[in-house]
Enzyme design. Structure first.
Site, PDB file in Angstrom:
ATOM      1  N   HIS A   1      32.259  38.044 -12.866  1.00  0.00           N
ATOM      2  CA  HIS A   1      33.186  38.101 -12.548  1.00  0.00           C
ATOM      3  C   HIS A   1      33.304  37.079 -11.406  1.00  0.00           C
ATOM      4  O   HIS A   1      33.902  35.727 -11.357  1.00  0.00           O
ATOM      5  CB  HIS A   1      34.547  38.891 -12.119  1.00  0.00           C
ATOM      6  N   GLU A   2      32.685  37.060 -10.329  1.00  0.00           N
ATOM      7  CA  GLU A   2      32.874  35.878  -9.267  1.00  0.00           C
ATOM      8  C   GLU A   2      31.333  35.067  -9.440  1.00  0.00           C
ATOM      9  O   GLU A   2      31.640  33.596  -8.581  1.00  0.00           O
ATOM     10  CB  GLU A   2      32.164  37.090  -7.903  1.00  0.00           C
TER      11      GLU A   2
ATOM     12  N   HIS B  33      33.463  32.324 -11.472  1.00  0.00           N
ATOM     13  CA  HIS B  33      33.940  31.494 -11.086  1.00  0.00           C
ATOM     14  C   HIS B  33      32.891  30.786 -10.132  1.00  0.00           C
ATOM     15  O   HIS B  33      33.978  29.315 -10.260  1.00  0.00           O
ATOM     16  CB  HIS B  33      34.648  32.475  -9.335  1.00  0.00           C
TER      17      HIS B  33
ATOM     18  N   CYS C  72      42.531  39.008 -11.009  1.00  0.00           N
ATOM     19  CA  CYS C  72      42.120  38.482 -10.401  1.00  0.00           C
ATOM     20  C   CYS C  72      43.343  37.659  -8.995  1.00  0.00           C
ATOM     21  O   CYS C  72      44.036  37.004  -9.635  1.00  0.00           O
ATOM     22  CB  CYS C  72      41.923  36.255 -11.057  1.00  0.00           C
TER      23      CYS C  72
END
Length: 215
Positions: A167-168, A171, A123
């Protein structure tokens, strides 16, 4: 999301960033030794809070997309969420533009398939040596989102595209990849983070992503 282990470049801050930050209301955060220059570090409030939906689709949003793509490439990343540059906006960019639009707005995962895939992740908000870890995620997902012009888009993502999107989107939901790590990899990762001063009290373990398949 980071796809390599290079030395972090240190570009100069730009007037463009200042203008965008003022327009979109960037939240201040303290720079840290464990995040790339200009990238929100683990521990910053904006990185651990769900983002708000984008409601205005205009030239400023396009400028923001362009800027985020530039930052992502400068950091040798393959994805970057808006809250990784301090912005409370549900938007991310990715480095697989031949597959789908590089700027994804207001994404939500609407279907998850049963097959899983184990792959190493890092990351840009945690640029410490030794922090890459294997993460088990669903191999295939469906994402409903919008383009920069506000039009709707449905993405059937698999393998690397699926992983980058998950993954994003994590976030944008206020989560980070470390929370998806399990077993010994999790223990050693958290020990490493704590020894470097990274706050981990806001990083509880998260289960494997599971969404009712809508067909």
């Amino acid at each position: 999301m980071s796809d390599a282990h290079p030395e972090d470049p240190q570009p100069e801050d730009s007037a463009e960033l200042a203008a965008l930050a003022e327009h979109f209301g960037a939240q201040p955060y303290r720079a840290s030794p464990w995040a790339g220059h200009g990238v929100t570090p683990f521990g910053a409030d904006v990185l651990h809070t769900p983002t708000r939906a984008v409601s205005e689709f205009d030239d400023r949003l396009r400028d923001l997309g362009d800027y985020m793509i530039e930052v992502m490439h400068e950091r040798d990343g393959i994805g970057l969420a808006a809250n990784q540059i301090g912005l409370d906006l549900r938007l991310f960019v990715h480095g697989l533009p031949r597959v789908v639009d590089p700027v994804i707005v207001n994404p939500r995962i609407t279907a998850v398939h049963d097959d899983t895939w184990t792959y190493e992740e890092g990351c840009l908000s945690l640029k410490l040596d030794g922090t890459y870890r294997t993460v088990v995620r669903p191999k295939r997902i469906r994402v409903e989102a919008q383009r920069l012009d506000g039009s709707a888009i449905t993405i059937e993502a698999d393998e690397l595209l699926s992983r980058v999107f998950q993954h994003e989107i994590d976030h944008l939901d206020g989560h980070v990849f470390a929370q998806r790590v399990t077993g010994d990899g999790r223990s050693t990762l958290y020990q490493l983070m704590e020894s470097a001063g990274v706050p981990t009290e806001r990083l509880p373990e998260l289960p494997l992503l599971s969404v009712v398949n809508e067909g």
